[in-house]
Scaffold this motif. Structure first.
Motif, PDB file in Angstrom:
ATOM      1  N   ARG A 179       0.812  -1.226   0.000  1.00 23.95           N
ATOM      2  CA  ARG A 179       0.000   0.000   0.000  1.00 23.95           C
ATOM      3  C   ARG A 179       0.843   1.274   0.000  1.00 23.95           C
ATOM      4  O   ARG A 179       0.484   2.267  -0.628  1.00 23.95           O
ATOM      5  N   HIS A 180       1.991   1.237   0.673  1.00 21.56           N
ATOM      6  CA  HIS A 180       2.840   2.442   0.667  1.00 21.56           C
ATOM      7  C   HIS A 180       3.404   2.696  -0.731  1.00 21.56           C
ATOM      8  O   HIS A 180       3.385   3.826  -1.228  1.00 21.56           O
ATOM      9  N   VAL A 181       3.887   1.616  -1.359  1.00 23.05           N
ATOM     10  CA  VAL A 181       4.447   1.756  -2.713  1.00 23.05           C
ATOM     11  C   VAL A 181       3.360   2.236  -3.673  1.00 23.05           C
ATOM     12  O   VAL A 181       3.588   3.122  -4.514  1.00 23.05           O
ATOM     13  N   ILE A 203       0.710  16.344   0.366  1.00 22.50           N
ATOM     14  CA  ILE A 203       0.221  15.070   0.934  1.00 22.50           C
ATOM     15  C   ILE A 203       1.318  14.012   0.861  1.00 22.50           C
ATOM     16  O   ILE A 203       1.597  13.306   1.828  1.00 22.50           O
ATOM     17  N   LEU A 204       1.955  13.957  -0.294  1.00 25.90           N
ATOM     18  CA  LEU A 204       3.008  12.951  -0.488  1.00 25.90           C
ATOM     19  C   LEU A 204       4.170  13.177   0.477  1.00 25.90           C
ATOM     20  O   LEU A 204       4.663  12.236   1.115  1.00 25.90           O
ATOM     21  N   THR A 205       4.597  14.429   0.614  1.00 23.15           N
ATOM     22  CA  THR A 205       5.724  14.738   1.499  1.00 23.15           C
ATOM     23  C   THR A 205       5.377  14.401   2.941  1.00 23.15           C
ATOM     24  O   THR A 205       6.173  13.795   3.666  1.00 23.15           O
ATOM     25  N   ARG A 206       4.172  14.795   3.371  1.00 24.58           N
ATOM     26  CA  ARG A 206       3.764  14.506   4.752  1.00 24.58           C
ATOM     27  C   ARG A 206       3.732  13.001   4.997  1.00 24.58           C
ATOM     28  O   ARG A 206       4.151  12.523   6.038  1.00 24.58           O
ATOM     29  N   TYR A 207       3.204  12.311   4.007  1.00 17.65           N
ATOM     30  CA  TYR A 207       3.098  10.852   4.141  1.00 17.65           C
ATOM     31  C   TYR A 207       4.489  10.241   4.307  1.00 17.65           C
ATOM     32  O   TYR A 207       4.719   9.404   5.173  1.00 17.65           O
ATOM     33  N   LEU A 208       5.425  10.707   3.453  1.00 14.02           N
ATOM     34  CA  LEU A 208       6.776  10.152   3.524  1.00 14.02           C
ATOM     35  C   LEU A 208       7.443  10.513   4.851  1.00 14.02           C
ATOM     36  O   LEU A 208       8.160   9.712   5.440  1.00 14.02           O
ATOM     37  N   GLN A 209       7.184  11.737   5.350  1.00 16.94           N
ATOM     38  CA  GLN A 209       7.748  12.142   6.646  1.00 16.94           C
ATOM     39  C   GLN A 209       7.187  11.279   7.773  1.00 16.94           C
ATOM     40  O   GLN A 209       7.911  10.837   8.657  1.00 16.94           O
ATOM     41  N   ASP A 210       5.853  11.026   7.720  1.00 20.18           N
ATOM     42  CA  ASP A 210       5.229  10.173   8.743  1.00 20.18           C
ATOM     43  C   ASP A 210       5.854   8.793   8.744  1.00 20.18           C
ATOM     44  O   ASP A 210       6.103   8.199   9.780  1.00 20.18           O
ATOM     45  N   LYS A 211       6.132   8.296   7.529  1.00 25.65           N
ATOM     46  CA  LYS A 211       6.744   6.968   7.401  1.00 25.65           C
ATOM     47  C   LYS A 211       8.118   6.956   8.062  1.00 25.65           C
ATOM     48  O   LYS A 211       8.482   6.026   8.779  1.00 25.65           O
ATOM     49  N   ASP A 212       8.882   8.057   7.838  1.00 27.22           N
ATOM     50  CA  ASP A 212      10.216   8.149   8.444  1.00 27.22           C
ATOM     51  C   ASP A 212      10.115   8.140   9.956  1.00 27.22           C
ATOM     52  O   ASP A 212      10.881   7.484  10.653  1.00 27.22           O
ATOM     53  N   GLU A 213       9.109   8.912  10.470  1.00 26.30           N
ATOM     54  CA  GLU A 213       8.941   8.976  11.926  1.00 26.30           C
ATOM     55  C   GLU A 213       8.541   7.616  12.490  1.00 26.30           C
ATOM     56  O   GLU A 213       8.996   7.218  13.548  1.00 26.30           O
TER      57      GLU A 213
END
Lengths: 449, 309
Positions: free
Chosen positions: B226-228, B296-306
């Protein structure tokens, strides 16, 4: 001791960092200076001793190749380098847009009269009145359309090289077989003959583009519009009333021709090659075009040449019109580098020299801009002669007004093809198409008030 | 004077603490990236925004005209159609690219002879320049001499040529088919990489529990990807909505306005007519949508990093 060692270590690292920063600084500096250096002619591409020539690719590649060869021959004799780029479609115009803004102009650019009018106000073309007069004298003068189109405010900033016109090219053999002795003189006749003689899906009647990708038909429809009494502009060059009974009559005739089923279904997706290909592949009876298919037939299907007829464009209730325009012209750009501008002038002298110009004319498909080439063998062919005669009397861009930037912009928007496509593809009524046409003309002309 | 100044600066630098020196170096290292972002991204974007409020024409000075260009754009004859076409191409195109990409990835995730060669070939459409792809496909769809009409007529399936690029029925599907052909390898490769990161134990356990192939796909593969899927779809949505080259080469927005997308208007006004102000306006109109997607994409990727941290 430890501190000292650390200190020594730190000092060494600092040296490395400084070197790195210096390198980065120099690199960034070089990048930011590149355009400046280029503008000053210190790096090749748009400067130095290398001349840059932007030209159009035509439907007669042998003439293009010959011209490029001659330019290179001249370059060799002068011991300099010339970069000739030859591109199809709007590519040169697009590059000129960017070059005008960035001030990184080529030394020479090929210009047709539309491009010349569109860019004239930006001041990128240098005054070549002296060369214009020199070549005019050497070749016995210019044809009137060339003179009128190249002259602005009493001076010339372009050198006309060829004039062209779009005539009716048709399958004479099919007309003969159908008992039609003469080419159609009116649009009504044209569509009736096409309907009668076509044998779809093998051979359709008429090959005019109904697609914005093909600009040839804009000229066709403009002549048709004028022949019905419609017009975009008045004699003073200002916008005319578009919603007139004459314009309605023209659009009605255009729409009804579509409904007759005389066009191949694919015309709604054709580009400028579509009509040429259709005639060359023997799939349509009539097209309107410059002489390029004749040159193609001469090389690729000589047995078809006697079967092709050339005639004036049909007329309508308000008259008959042919068009004339500068297809090939040369502009020496205002680069500010006198040495290269002088070299460019010398190159122009080579291209206008007797042998080079005449030989190019024999290989190309338009007519010359100068009067001194009527003795060429190619004009003995009555078909080619038709084009030569047409350019002498054709109407110019902006007719019945003068050529203006507004009209050039309107022409690039292909408003008549758009209207035709709306009616053919989307089933719009004549009123809807006329309404949008009026809005388009108003939109363009309102910017030039 | 200048020599003593340099000595003084060097002494000051040497007197700094190691932390300060790191701080200075850190900022110094940011300088190239700063210049890059300002020079190649921020400045052109800000300039384009400014131009959208002017009547800029190529080769002539501009004049501020407020929101005039924005009003002009909304009155463009095919404004609604252009938005619809852009959305259609982007949304349906991305959905189909994702579907084809997933199908290919599932097939290529299995063991079979020649798998490596086929995986390499999968990249081919992705690597063909759009210009070349457009010309090849334009010829294949050509009504007079195209491959498709030749084949269909040869097989007796059609009596007369179909105008693939000349009718409103076929033009958009024809363009979309090329967009999909060119774009699906990106999805396939991304999904394939994602599938290989899913632990095989999960599939083994599911098989022991009697899960069918469909159930394994639905409850293991899809959640695992789902992330990909989100990232590929969002990126592709932005790229596809900005498609220009393929539309330009194949139809130029025609027949009539059937495939006219925003980028075509930008080209027509900016390049053909030299009206940079109006072209910039068309570009700016689409920017909020793309900016929203990017945020949205950037926030999502940042959340994933966190999450990972």
């Amino acid at each position: 001791m430890t501190t000292k060692t650390m200190g020594t270590t730190t000092t060494r690292r600092l040296m490395a960092r400084r070197t790195l920063l210096k390198t980065v600084g120099i690199g960034l500096g070089a990048i930011s200076l590149a355009p400046l250096l280029s503008a000053c002619g210190m790096i090749p591409g748009m400067g130095g001793n290398k001349l840059t020539v932007w030209t159009d690719a035509t439907f007669a590649p042998p003439s293009d190749d010959y011209q490029t060869e001659e330019i290179q021959k001249w370059a060799k004799s002068k011991n300099i380098e010339v970069e000739v780029t030859r591109e199809a479609g709007d590519a040169v115009q697009q590059k000129l847009q960017a070059a005008t803004e960035s001030k990184l102009l080529p030394d020479i650019s090929q210009v047709n009269d539309g491009r010349y009018t569109l860019f004239f106000a930006s001041g990128i073309f240098s005054d070549v009145s002296d060369l214009y007069a020199e070549f005019g004298k050497a070749w016995g003068g210019y044809y009137k359309p060339a003179e009128l189109l190249a002259t602005k405010n009493g001076k010339q900033h372009m050198l006309p090289y060829s004039l062209d016109s779009n005539l009716l090219l048709y399958r004479k053999d099919i007309l003969d077989a159908g008992g039609i002795k003469e080419s159609p003189k009116t649009w009504d006749e044209l569509f009736d003959v096409a309907k009668k003689l076509q044998t779809p899906p093998g051979v359709y009647g008429v090959g005019f583009q109904f697609n914005k990708a093909g600009t040839d038909a804009e000229d066709t429809f403009r002549l048709m519009m004028l022949s019905y009494g419609g017009k975009f502009v008045n004699e003073d060059g200002k916008m005319a009333n578009i919603k007139t009974p004459e314009m309605t009559a023209f659009l009605t005739r255009l729409k009804s021709s579509w409904e007759m089923g005389v066009y191949p279904p694919g015309v709604t997706g054709w580009d400028n090659a579509g009509n040429n290909t259709a005639l060359q592949d023997e799939k349509v009876i009539f097209i309107q075009n410059p002489a390029s298919p004749l040159v193609w037939f001469r090389t690729n299907k000589p047995e078809m040449l006697p079967k092709i007829g050339v005639a004036a464009v049909p007329g309508g209730p308000k008259g008959q019109f042919n068009t004339a325009y500068i297809r090939d012209g040369w502009a020496i750009m205002n680069t500010g580098n006198q040495q290269r501008m002088d070299l460019s002038k010398d190159l122009m002298r080579h291209l206008y020299s007797k042998d080079v110009y005449r030989k190019w004319m024999e290989l190309a498909f338009p007519a010359p801009a100068v009067t001194g080439m009527e003795d060429l063998e190619i004009w003995k062919d009555p078909k080619r002669q038709g084009f030569l005669q047409a350019v002498k009397t054709g109407i110019l861009s902006g007719y019945p007004g003068p050529p203006t930037p507004a009209y050039s912009e309107l022409n690039t928007r292909v408003p008549l093809i758009s209207a035709a496509a709306r009616m053919a593809v989307e089933g719009w009524s004549v009123e809807q198409a006329l309404d949008e046409l009026a809005k388009t003309v108003e939109d363009v002309y309102s910017k030039y008030k | 004077m200048s020599v003593s100044g340099a000595v003084l600066r060097r002494t000051r630098y040497n007197d700094m603490t190691a932390r300060h020196k790191e701080w200075v170096l850190g900022y110094a290292m940011l300088v190239p990236a700063f210049f890059f972002i300002v020079g190649l991204i921020a400045y052109p974007a800000a300039w384009a925004m400014y131009l959208s409020f002017t009547d800029k024409v190529i080769g002539q000075p501009e004049k501020f005209v407020g929101f005039q260009n924005y009003v002009w754009l909304t009155q463009w004859p095919n404004f609604g159609g252009m938005i619809w076409n852009t959305l259609l191409l982007a949304v349906v195109g991305v959905a189909l690219k994702a579907f084809v990409g997933m199908t290919m990835a599932l097939a290529l995730n299995e063991q079979f002879v020649g798998r490596t060669v086929i995986r390499a070939l999968l990249f081919l459409p992705w690597t063909v320049p759009a210009f070349v792809a457009g010309l090849i496909w334009r010829w294949m769809y050509d009504d007079q001499n195209g491959l498709f009409n030749w084949a269909l007529m040869g097989m007796g399936l059609i009596g007369e040529p179909i105008s693939w690029l000349g009718t409103t029925t076929w033009a958009m599907p024809a363009v979309m088919s090329v967009v999909i052909w060119k774009g699906f390898p990106f999805f396939a490769i991304a999904y394939l990489a994602g599938m290989q990161a899913i632990p095989s134990e999960q599939y083994e356990a599911a098989e022991v529990d009697g899960a069918s192939a469909w159930q394994r796909f639905l409850y293991i593969t899809l959640p695992g990807l789902r992330h990909v899927m989100l990232i590929t779809c969002m990126l592709s949505l932005i790229w596809t909505a900005n498609t220009f080259d393929l539309v330009f080469i194949m139809t130029r927005g025609g027949p009539s306005n059937a495939t006219e997308v925003f980028t075509m208007l930008i080209y027509e006004q900016g390049i053909r007519n030299g009206r940079i102000g109006e072209a910039s306006t068309a570009a700016m109109m689409a920017m909020p949508v793309f900016a929203g997607l990017i945020i949205i994409l950037t926030r999502y990727l940042q959340d994933k990093d966190e999450e990972r941290a």
